[in-house]
Design an enzyme around this catalytic site. Structure first.
Site, PDB file in Angstrom:
ATOM      1  N   LYS A 166       1.005  67.101  24.427  1.00 53.68           N
ATOM      2  CA  LYS A 166       1.741  65.879  24.148  1.00 53.68           C
ATOM      3  C   LYS A 166       3.094  65.940  23.752  1.00 53.68           C
ATOM      4  CE  LYS A 166      -2.034  64.163  25.622  1.00 53.68           C
ATOM      5  NZ  LYS A 166      -3.400  63.895  24.763  1.00 53.68           N
ATOM      6  N   ASP A 203      -7.287  63.644  14.228  1.00 56.38           N
ATOM      7  CA  ASP A 203      -6.706  64.150  15.688  1.00 56.38           C
ATOM      8  C   ASP A 203      -5.257  63.730  15.662  1.00 56.38           C
ATOM      9  OD1 ASP A 203      -6.190  64.506  18.298  1.00 56.38           O
ATOM     10  OD2 ASP A 203      -7.740  63.342  18.995  1.00 56.38           O
ATOM     11  N   TRP A 241     -10.365  58.409  22.758  1.00 59.52           N
ATOM     12  CA  TRP A 241     -10.623  59.705  21.873  1.00 59.52           C
ATOM     13  C   TRP A 241     -11.291  59.701  20.732  1.00 59.52           C
ATOM     14  CZ3 TRP A 241      -9.751  62.497  25.801  1.00 59.52           C
ATOM     15  CH2 TRP A 241      -8.654  62.198  26.623  1.00 59.52           C
TER      16      TRP A 241
END
Ligand SMILES: *Cc1c(COP(=O)(O)O)cnc(C)c1O
Length: 363
Positions: free
Chosen positions: A199, A175, A105
């Site tokens: 998530k 993030d 990511w």
């Protein structure tokens, strides 16, 4: 099959939600608080929805202790759109940013940012399949960067910043898609934090951005309207139709967290769950953890047997026992158990029992 059957869901995302919250949402699905409407059907300009949105923001501010000088934005586009929105909105002074690439990511964020300015890799752990958090010295950061970017919890590789990434006086962007609300965070140490909701918070469709107010409103005039934080901030996340249902569920999750003791309490539980599972892995003759010990995540726990076929056998036998989504990310394989806030401790106990049984049958 029993209508109320619930599998043990270890998915990395979208992932398990608190059963109490799902039940409350189900009970309100036809008639939200006497309105005769579902939240799915409600005008986002209605006073009822406005209240849902305001309370969700207020409760998130309480949970994370978010200072007054930060906006909380409810956006769409997932974590992925933030890979673009961050450089577009924040890379506006020197046009430079330094990125830590600690996983897939972070790498995607870095590659996207390359389109918008002078972007450099500050550190990377790609040499060892992202199995650790790469270190850097704050002196290595270019002096005039607009920000430094990190991915706080690497969902795919099971690593996490267990030591705060010290960037000195530079602006830190993180993030937190797969660790938000799992641990105490000092928001004031960050310029911007973002997280896709799917998530640890709510169904997919909502992305939460927490950004210091003075950083907003600097995007160039050519910026597509939706991509400008300033537009969303000015309109209280109601510039266009927001992801109403997801915001509503997120709000219910926030209330649930507050009512069950807040972040401290859930962190204690998360730690207990993760430590149990790591102890089982570390004392096993069959399973081996893939992340460096000091960088281990308490949300995503990655391990292997060393034999890809045996990993697959483990995942499929676990599924037969009602333990779902234990396969590692499609890019690396292996086994991954995601132990998000809503995952009951009993599921971890069941997984550990199954691992012991599997080991006795396969060593
Ligand atoms: C899942 C994930 C993303 C991507 O999120 P999308 O909402 O699918 O765009 C980004 N960063 C991290 C850390 C993630 O876990």
């Amino acid at each position: 099959m029993n209508d109320n059957y619930r599998a043990m869901n270890f998915s990395a995302g979208p992932s398990i939600l608190p059963e109490e919250v799902l039940k409350k949402c189900a009970a309100e699905i036809l008639n939200y608080e006497g309105t005769g409407e579902s939240v799915m059907e409600m005008s986002h300009r209605s006073s009822e929805f406005k209240k849902i949105c305001e309370e969700a923001e207020m409760n998130l501010r309480t949970l994370m202790n978010i200072p007054e000088d930060y906006y909380v934005l409810f956006l769409q586009g997932g974590g992925t759109l933030q890979f673009s929105m961050i450089p577009i909105n924040l890379m506006t002074e020197s046009g430079k940013a330094d990125y830590v690439v600690s996983g897939e990511w972070g790498k995607k964020a870095y590659q996207e940012a390359l389109k918008f300015g002078d972007v450099r890799k500050l550190a990377s752990s790609e040499d060892k399949l992202f199995s650790y958090i790469p270190k850097f010295n704050k002196e290595d950061i270019r002096e005039d960067v607009d920000y430094v970017y990190v991915c706080y919890n690497n969902t795919i590789y099971g690593t996490h910043y267990n030591e705060f990434p010290d960037v000195g006086d530079h602006l830190l962007v993180a993030d937190m898609s797969s660790c938000i609300l799992s641990e105490e965070i000092d928001v004031s140490k960050f310029g911007l934090i973002f997280a896709g909701a799917q998530k640890n918070i709510a169904p997919a469709g909502l992305t939460i951005v927490i950004v210091r107010k003075d950083l907003v409103g600097k995007a160039s005039e050519k910026t597509p309207v939706y991509l400008d934080y300033g537009v969303h901030a000015k309109k209280d996340s109601m510039y266009n139709t927001p992801p109403c249902w997801s915001i509503y569920v997120a709000g219910e999750v926030f209330k649930h967290l507050i009512n069950t003791g807040g972040i401290n309490a859930v962190y204690e539980k998360n730690l207990r769950k993760a430590n149990k599972l790591y102890d089982c892995i570390d004392s096993s003759k069959l399973f081996r953890g893939t992340a460096r010990k000091e960088d281990r995540s308490i949300m995503n726990i990655t391990f292997v047997t060393g034999d890809p076929d045996l990993d697959k056998k483990f995942v499929s036998e676990a599924k037969e026992k009602g333990m779902l989504n234990l396969a590692g990310h499609r890019s690396i394989g292996g086994i991954r158990a995601s132990l998000y806030n809503a995952l009951p401790e009993e599921y971890v106990d069941a997984l550990i029992n199954f691992m012991k049984k599997f080991e006795s049958e396969n060593v």
